[in-house]
Design a protein around this motif. Structure first.
Motif, PDB file in Angstrom:
ATOM      1  N   VAL A  33      41.822 -36.291  22.749  1.00 28.49           N
ATOM      2  CA  VAL A  33      42.911 -35.281  24.495  1.00 28.49           C
ATOM      3  C   VAL A  33      42.974 -33.925  24.001  1.00 28.49           C
ATOM      4  O   VAL A  33      42.927 -32.822  24.485  1.00 28.49           O
ATOM      5  CB  VAL A  33      43.671 -35.859  25.075  1.00 28.49           C
ATOM      6  CG1 VAL A  33      44.738 -35.372  25.683  1.00 28.49           C
ATOM      7  CG2 VAL A  33      43.582 -36.954  25.491  1.00 28.49           C
ATOM      8  N   ALA A  34      43.850 -33.733  22.971  1.00 29.71           N
ATOM      9  CA  ALA A  34      44.203 -32.529  21.947  1.00 29.71           C
ATOM     10  C   ALA A  34      43.081 -31.576  21.755  1.00 29.71           C
ATOM     11  O   ALA A  34      43.023 -31.025  22.082  1.00 29.71           O
ATOM     12  CB  ALA A  34      45.999 -32.329  20.638  1.00 29.71           C
TER      13      ALA A  34
ATOM     14  N   SER B 228      42.808 -21.972  17.873  1.00 33.44           N
ATOM     15  CA  SER B 228      43.357 -22.915  18.701  1.00 33.44           C
ATOM     16  C   SER B 228      43.262 -24.909  17.964  1.00 33.44           C
ATOM     17  O   SER B 228      43.982 -25.202  18.349  1.00 33.44           O
ATOM     18  CB  SER B 228      41.981 -23.450  19.245  1.00 33.44           C
ATOM     19  OG  SER B 228      41.274 -23.421  18.595  1.00 33.44           O
TER      20      SER B 228
ATOM     21  N   LEU C   8      49.777 -29.167  20.654  1.00 38.16           N
ATOM     22  CA  LEU C   8      48.857 -30.337  21.770  1.00 38.16           C
ATOM     23  C   LEU C   8      49.463 -31.642  21.614  1.00 38.16           C
ATOM     24  O   LEU C   8      50.536 -33.272  21.950  1.00 38.16           O
ATOM     25  CB  LEU C   8      48.536 -30.830  22.543  1.00 38.16           C
ATOM     26  CG  LEU C   8      47.731 -29.497  23.656  1.00 38.16           C
ATOM     27  CD1 LEU C   8      46.239 -29.158  23.595  1.00 38.16           C
ATOM     28  CD2 LEU C   8      48.209 -29.585  24.404  1.00 38.16           C
TER      29      LEU C   8
ATOM     30  N   LEU D 256      37.907 -27.080  24.256  1.00 39.76           N
ATOM     31  CA  LEU D 256      37.589 -26.863  26.077  1.00 39.76           C
ATOM     32  C   LEU D 256      38.009 -24.931  26.231  1.00 39.76           C
ATOM     33  O   LEU D 256      37.715 -24.043  27.028  1.00 39.76           O
ATOM     34  CB  LEU D 256      38.166 -27.329  26.768  1.00 39.76           C
ATOM     35  CG  LEU D 256      36.759 -28.808  27.134  1.00 39.76           C
ATOM     36  CD1 LEU D 256      37.449 -29.273  28.484  1.00 39.76           C
ATOM     37  CD2 LEU D 256      35.458 -28.096  26.984  1.00 39.76           C
ATOM     38  N   HIS D 257      40.020 -24.622  25.962  1.00 38.39           N
ATOM     39  CA  HIS D 257      40.092 -23.465  25.748  1.00 38.39           C
ATOM     40  C   HIS D 257      39.329 -22.726  25.346  1.00 38.39           C
ATOM     41  O   HIS D 257      38.713 -21.421  25.485  1.00 38.39           O
ATOM     42  CB  HIS D 257      42.530 -23.831  25.216  1.00 38.39           C
ATOM     43  CG  HIS D 257      42.276 -22.599  24.294  1.00 38.39           C
ATOM     44  ND1 HIS D 257      41.997 -22.317  23.072  1.00 38.39           N
ATOM     45  CD2 HIS D 257      42.889 -21.998  24.905  1.00 38.39           C
ATOM     46  CE1 HIS D 257      42.616 -21.344  23.413  1.00 38.39           C
ATOM     47  NE2 HIS D 257      43.806 -20.924  24.045  1.00 38.39           N
TER      48      HIS D 257
ATOM     49  N   ASN E 188      51.906 -20.997  22.148  1.00 36.55           N
ATOM     50  CA  ASN E 188      51.400 -21.821  23.501  1.00 36.55           C
ATOM     51  C   ASN E 188      51.039 -20.925  24.372  1.00 36.55           C
ATOM     52  O   ASN E 188      50.410 -21.075  25.344  1.00 36.55           O
ATOM     53  CB  ASN E 188      51.157 -23.082  23.586  1.00 36.55           C
ATOM     54  CG  ASN E 188      50.528 -24.022  22.004  1.00 36.55           C
ATOM     55  OD1 ASN E 188      49.363 -24.566  22.403  1.00 36.55           O
ATOM     56  ND2 ASN E 188      50.726 -24.461  21.213  1.00 36.55           N
TER      57      ASN E 188
ATOM     58  N   ILE F  94      41.525 -30.272  24.640  1.00 39.92           N
ATOM     59  CA  ILE F  94      41.853 -29.539  25.043  1.00 39.92           C
ATOM     60  C   ILE F  94      41.680 -27.782  24.253  1.00 39.92           C
ATOM     61  O   ILE F  94      41.445 -27.372  24.993  1.00 39.92           O
ATOM     62  CB  ILE F  94      43.167 -29.907  26.103  1.00 39.92           C
ATOM     63  CG1 ILE F  94      43.478 -31.311  26.545  1.00 39.92           C
ATOM     64  CG2 ILE F  94      43.989 -28.546  25.953  1.00 39.92           C
ATOM     65  CD1 ILE F  94      44.475 -31.154  27.343  1.00 39.92           C
ATOM     66  N   ALA F  95      42.232 -28.576  23.244  1.00 39.11           N
ATOM     67  CA  ALA F  95      42.437 -27.120  22.430  1.00 39.11           C
ATOM     68  C   ALA F  95      40.271 -26.043  22.761  1.00 39.11           C
ATOM     69  O   ALA F  95      40.012 -25.245  22.571  1.00 39.11           O
ATOM     70  CB  ALA F  95      42.641 -27.153  20.856  1.00 39.11           C
TER      71      ALA F  95
END
Lengths: 620, 314
Positions: free
Chosen positions: B162-163, B280, B288, B169-170, B20, B166-167
């Motif tokens: 959420v996890a 991811s 995450l 969008l990354h 990460n 985020i992953a």
């Protein structure tokens, strides 16, 4: 446990049948055709015309494959299909000669076209090929913006003069009518007159919202256009513009044009096959309104640029015989023109003959009666700027038909008559987006898109079969069914296939494999755990289903977002993507299980499945 | 044939921190390039004129550039497109200049120099249309994010949602980073690809999370510590993950190789997206979720009874 009830197989067979039937039309190709449509709004094309077309062709010894009368769209068209372009060429000449007896004033537009070769029995069940987007077949694309503010202005101006005449008719005295932004302000000397006027106006002009002016000052009515009235006005003018555009496009002789409204105030025009952009734009993009105005002769000719422009007149700098100063009040606008055609004057110079409708004729007569010897100009307004098309001297009182001379070239005369005939636009428009794609590039795009899908599909298929053996073959069949259904659904919806659409098909196939892999891996896993083959199939499909559903719903969310907010390329991509997700759920879960059930379901003593080697942790 | 012979669960989570950190670094780099270099937005967003020309011989790019500059279009971009014969000319939108006529002027000037030039395609987009597209694109992105978060939160639990987001969008930011770093053209089709990746990459997280939930419910593995549960879930799906992505990647690579210049960047965006999508969803999303403190109780209670009757009837 792995048996489908009969109805499920029936569903599968129906789906396959649907897939095959509606995919089929895409393979027949197109043949050259001649398309006949009406130019005059008074003349509708009907089935009698198709009889006449057949007759004409027979006399000329040109056998058509078929002659079809079609009422798709606003106006009817007759299409005659031929076996080669040579016959098509001859037929066009013959038909043009036979149908348009007066070449200076054509009644029909006879244009080349390509018509799908779909057999009649398929057409009768509404199986048609997909449309190809411009990026795949070549042509011109315009996106036009209608000037809504101008529409509102015109309407408010009209209402202002109505209000004035209503009050004058009833002898209600006002001290002033002024335009303030989008509002009309009518002031009065006393409260009493004002309230009388208000009742009267509210009664006579329901389009207006009437409010009282601020207290303390002179009594005043503030009138504004009601929002829904504004909306209808805009709608109407967009509609009228579309109609006008259709007529203009018709005159260009384009086969299968698309003229659509997009959003509140935009119009999309697609002209497949047209390559001469400059001419197309000249006709389409001439976002023009015509006005006939008198020349202000209080200014000596030749001094227009230096002299002061009198109040109520304006100076035009561009165009024929410009600079010239014209009165602001038009004698006539394009709305009154009922027909215009190319002709020749007594000196054999190209001219335009104009016919006006009754109202227009009356206005014209009134305006020209005592103005013989004076100059009159025809002005074309584009994007708010006027260009003088011609300045002519009035020889005699003009009635409902007259001639404009001094055109110069026959082409200029033809263009002007076309514009006048097609009517003026209800609201000015502007081209805000424009694309041209060559036909060669279109063909390349199809080939590349098709190739990339095919090669990818081949490699994936080979891998699946090598890796999962029979179950891999099931997956490949399911994937082919997915492709079949997707194309069938797209054809049924008469979607327009674009290059991003083809890309979406490829990507969807790639993603659809996921469901098959999930199932196959699950079955292997269940076998690894020591479940019996039958149980492994059942559990494998069952467990994989949750995951497939979840992951497809998320993909669908993304697809719907693209569909909702996207435009153009994104939308084309999204339609295929969303449909592909749906068909892949059907094919990967329902259909491929059907295959597995059909193959294995009835075997009582099943000892192994052909799903490739299943390695167990205990093995070496 | 089978590729994966995994005896024990692979301890993915043991390396979560390092992986990460790498991931965060890539992300920061991508953001840096996005701000530093910016995206090379296509004409669809910026407005302007694009012309694709083709010559019968390899085109003289410098000569064309000179011709175009000589007639007053100084702020231009001229590059070969696909083959040496094909040339792409880009002219920015100018206020007050009738941009729809730009292409005609340029074509006429080029024809005067070399008459065998042919226009394959022109495109003119008004700046206002471009602004709207940019706005619509952002709206679509927002809609996708919100939609997915809500769906995942309902289907699983907010921590997973959420996890996953985020992953994912990354992934998206990294794709954009690539486009900024190499100054590849970011067009409407690329945007479609990016959004498709977002959907696609969430798939991947969903598959892993599905397995996590199932493992938590499993009598044998459910009692394990959270990292081990995650390891087990990821290990059991890794074969599927790699095969699926392999297949999709084959399709996408086929597009990259055979699809021609028009599909090139679309396929490039998808290629990067898929590669980072695997990574991811395995490392970033799962890790995450672990750090957000998912546990057995979050998922088990409400769904257990429902599960018997749900789905399955196919």
């Amino acid at each position: 446990m792995n048996r489908y009830p009969l109805w499920k197989y029936i569903v599968i067979v129906i789906a396959l049948l649907f897939g095959v039937l509606y995919t089929l039309p895409n393979f027949f190709g197109e043949s050259p055709a001649v398309q006949i449509s009406s130019i005059k709004s008074t003349l509708k094309v009907d089935s009698a015309l198709s009889g006449r077309v057949e007759q004409v062709l027979e006399q000329a010894n040109l056998a058509p494959l078929n002659v079809v009368f079609d009422t798709a769209g606003a106006e009817g068209t007759v299409r005659a299909r031929f076996k080669d372009t040579d016959t098509q060429f001859k037929a066009k000449t013959v038909l043009e000669k036979a149908l348009n007896t007066d070449p200076t004033d054509p009644t029909y537009s006879v244009a080349f076209n390509l018509v799908p070769n779909t057999p009649q029995w398929l057409q009768s069940i509404h199986a048609f090929p997909m449309f190809l987007g411009l990026d795949l077949r070549g042509g011109v694309y315009f996106l036009m913006q209608v000037d809504v503010q101008a529409v509102a202005n015109k309407r408010i101006q009209g209402l202002q003069s109505s209000a004035r005449s209503i009050l004058r008719d009833k002898d209600i005295r006002y001290s002033g009518i002024d335009r303030n932004g989008d509002a009309i302000e009518i002031s009065f000397r006393d409260q009493d007159t004002m309230s009388k006027a208000k009742t009267l106006l509210a009664d006579q002009l329901p389009e207006l919202t009437l409010t009282d002016g601020p207290a303390g000052a002179d009594p005043k009515i503030i009138a504004t256009l009601k929002p829904d009235v504004l909306k209808t006005t805009t709608d109407q003018s967009v509609q009228q513009n579309i109609l006008t555009l259709s007529k203009r496009v018709n005159e260009l002789g384009v086969a299968e044009p698309i003229i659509q409204r997009q959003g509140a105030d935009r119009i999309v025009v697609q002209l497949p096959g047209v390559q001469d952009v400059a001419r197309a734009k000249d006709i389409i993009g001439r976002t023009a309104t015509l006005e006939v105005r008198m020349v202000d002769e209080s200014v000596t000719r030749g001094t227009e640029l230096s002299a002061a422009v009198p109040f109520g007149s304006e100076l035009f700098k561009t165009g024929k015989n410009a600079p010239v100063i014209l009165y602001k009040d038009p004698v006539l606008t394009g709305d009154y023109i009922s027909n215009a055609s190319v002709s020749f004057d007594q000196n054999h110079q190209p001219a335009v003959s104009i016919d006006l409708n009754g109202d227009g004729g009356r206005k014209m007569r009134a305006a020209t009666r005592d103005k013989i010897g004076k100059a009159m100009a025809v002005v074309l307004f584009e994007k708010g700027k006027g260009e003088v098309l011609t300045v002519a001297t009035i020889q005699s009182e003009l009635g409902s038909s007259f001639q404009i001379t001094g055109m110069g070239t026959p082409q200029a005369a033809a263009d002007l008559s076309l514009l006048m005939r097609a009517g003026s636009l209800a609201a000015p428009m502007e081209i805000i987006e424009e694309r041209t794609i060559g036909p060669q590039l279109g063909a390349e795009n199809i080939k590349k898109g098709f190739d990339s899908t095919m090669y990818g599909f081949l490699v994936v298929s080979i891998f699946m079969i090598v890796y999962y053996l029979l179950f891999g073959a099931f997956s490949v069949i399911a994937l082919s069914v997915n492709l079949l259904l997707l194309v069938a659904v797209l054809s049924t919806l008469q979607a327009t296939l674009t290059l991003p659409g083809i890309a979406a098909i490829a990507l969807t196939l790639g993603m659809a494999i996921d469901a098959n892999v999930l199932v196959n891996e699950r079955i292997r896993e269940e076998l690894r755990k020591g479940n019996s083959p039958q149980a492994a199939i059942a559990l494998g499909f069952e467990h994989a289903w949750h995951t497939i559903l979840d992951s497809n719903v998320t993909a669908l969310i993304a697809g719907i977002a693209l569909l909702t907010f996207g435009s153009g390329a994104i939308r084309g991509f999204a339609v295929v993507h969303c449909l592909g997700i749906l068909t892949s759920m059907f094919s990967a879960v329902f259909f491929s299980r059907g295959l597995a059930n059909l193959w294995y379901g009835r075997r009582k003593k099943l000892t192994s499945l052909s799903i490739g080697k299943v390695w167990r942790p205990g093995d070496k | 044939m089978e590729f994966f012979r995994i005896k024990k669960d692979i301890p993915f989570m043991r390396h979560a921190l390092i992986l990460n950190a790498v991931s965060a670094l890539t992300f920061v780099l991508a953001v840096f390039f996005l701000f530093h270099k910016g995206l090379h937005l296509s004409i669809e967003f910026t407005g302007g004129t694009v012309m694709e020309l083709t010559y019968s011989q390899p085109a003289n790019i410098d000569g064309i550039r000179k011709t175009v500059e000589d007639i007053g279009f100084t702020d231009n971009q001229i590059q070969s497109f696909g083959t040496a014969q094909d040339v792409l000319i880009r002219l920015p939108a100018k206020k007050g200049v009738s941009s729809s006529q730009q292409s005609e002027t340029v074509l006429n000037a080029l024809k005067a120099v070399n008459p065998d030039v042919q226009l394959k395609r022109t495109e003119f987009v008004g700046p206002q249309v471009g602004d709207e597209l940019a706005h619509d694109g952002l709206m679509a992105l927002l809609f996708v994010i919100v939609g997915i978060v809500i769906y995942l939160a309902i289907r699983f639990e907010w921590k997973y949602a959420v996890a996953a987001i985020i992953a994912n969008l990354h992934d998206v930011v990294i794709i954009l980073g690539f486009f900024a770093f190499f100054q590849w053209e970011f067009s409407l089709t690329v945007l479609a690809a990016v959004l498709a990746v977002l959907g696609y990459s969430v798939n991947e997280s969903v598959v892993v999370f599905d397995r996590v939930r199932e493992t938590f419910r499993d009598r044998k593995f459910g009692k394990l510590a959270t990292p081990d549960v995650l390891n087990h879930a990821i290990t059991s799906t890794i074969s599927r993950t790699i095969i699926t992505h392999g297949s999709t990647e084959i399709m996408v690579l086929s597009m990259l190789i055979f699809g021609g210049p028009t599909l090139h960047y679309f396929a490039a965006a998808l290629t990067i997206g898929i590669l980072f999508g695997i990574y991811s969803s395995v490392f970033v999303a799962a890790a995450l979720a672990m750090w957000l403190g998912v546990k057995r109780e979050d998922l088990i209670k409400p769904i257990k009874e429902k599960d018997e009757t749900e789905g399955a009837v196919v």
